[in-house]
Design an enzyme around this catalytic site. Sequence first.
Site, short mmCIF file in Angstrom:
data_model
loop_
_atom_site.label_atom_id
_atom_site.label_comp_id
_atom_site.label_asym_id
_atom_site.label_seq_id
_atom_site.Cartn_x
_atom_site.Cartn_y
_atom_site.Cartn_z
N LYS A 1 -24.01 -1.90 -33.09
CA LYS A 1 -25.28 -1.34 -32.61
C LYS A 1 -25.26 0.17 -32.80
O LYS A 1 -24.23 0.77 -33.02
CB LYS A 1 -25.49 -1.68 -31.12
CG LYS A 1 -25.91 -3.13 -30.93
CD LYS A 1 -26.24 -3.46 -29.49
CE LYS A 1 -27.25 -2.57 -28.84
NZ LYS A 1 -28.53 -2.46 -29.56
N GLU B 1 -27.31 2.13 -24.40
CA GLU B 1 -27.37 0.66 -24.58
C GLU B 1 -26.12 0.00 -24.03
O GLU B 1 -26.18 -1.04 -23.38
CB GLU B 1 -27.53 0.33 -26.07
CG GLU B 1 -28.92 0.65 -26.60
CD GLU B 1 -29.06 0.49 -28.11
OE1 GLU B 1 -30.19 0.33 -28.57
OE2 GLU B 1 -28.04 0.55 -28.83
N ASP C 1 -31.80 -6.73 -26.05
CA ASP C 1 -31.67 -5.63 -27.01
C ASP C 1 -31.49 -6.18 -28.42
O ASP C 1 -31.15 -7.36 -28.58
CB ASP C 1 -30.46 -4.75 -26.62
CG ASP C 1 -30.55 -3.34 -27.17
OD1 ASP C 1 -31.41 -3.08 -28.03
OD2 ASP C 1 -29.75 -2.49 -26.73
C1 5RP Z 1 -30.45 1.10 -31.46
C2 5RP Z 1 -29.91 -0.22 -31.81
C3 5RP Z 1 -30.87 -1.24 -32.28
O1 5RP Z 1 -30.83 -2.32 -31.42
C4 5RP Z 1 -30.48 -1.68 -33.65
O2 5RP Z 1 -30.46 -0.53 -34.48
C5 5RP Z 1 -31.45 -2.70 -34.23
O3 5RP Z 1 -32.68 -2.10 -34.47
P1 5RP Z 1 -33.88 -2.88 -35.12
O4 5RP Z 1 -34.29 -3.94 -34.15
O5 5RP Z 1 -34.94 -1.83 -35.34
O6 5RP Z 1 -33.39 -3.47 -36.42
O7 5RP Z 1 -28.74 -0.49 -31.71
O8 5RP Z 1 -29.44 2.02 -31.17
#
Ligand code: 5RP
Length: 234
Positions: free
Chosen positions: A96, A105, A83
Amino acid sequence: MSSDEMKKAAAAAALEEVRPGMRLGLGTGSTASWFVRLLAEKVRDGLDVVGVPTSEATDRLARELGIRIISLDDVAGLDLTVDGADEFDPDLNLVKGGGAALLREKIVAADSRRMIVITDESKEVEALGAFPLPIEVVTFGATATVRAIADAARRSGLSGGISFRQDGSGNRLVTDQGNWLVDASFRRISDPKALALALNRIPGVVEHGLFIDMASTVIVAGRSGIRRIDRQTI
Ligand code: 5RP
């Protein structure tokens, strides 16, 4: 390397950890979606894995690309979750929820043997909090819950604006679980563990975006290449 190329490079590095037969947690966001896309190429080449998506968006993407999707309830735990994150600190604690998927998540990561976080170098911070902390709240009594969050923050020596996240139409954003999200601009969270515990005690808080002691590894892509930080080595 552009920011998007860095995200892809981090995702490619995480893909090297995937083995046939694995049950994978599939993250949400632009970096995690690179992982899903690269994983799908391997699946088309014959890799046998199953995935549990952490959002409706990831579910759609993974299914479209031919990754076999299962429910978390169908298996006794996952092997690996990959993630993204909005921030990570030197202890590999995370913020996050920028993509509004923090609840699923966290459930998926908590049910995984390992969590690999893939990021570009812009997410590395000395202290969490510059990115507003997403907190998922029950719609009932949400204003009272926001007051309770502000009180808990004040007791932890924190202050800052707390606002309801809006969707593209200017309405309160509704998460995949039917809740609302608030974003708390604490700027610098000096004791994330203590704040996480304080937020956990508020009845209207469903979950928050502080992921404490959950990431096993962070893979950071930067202009000078890929860096891997493992929890046991910090
Ligand atoms: C979603 C998240 C994402 O992992 C976080 O926002 C990072 O996103 P990105 O890879 O687009 O920068 O926590 O809820």
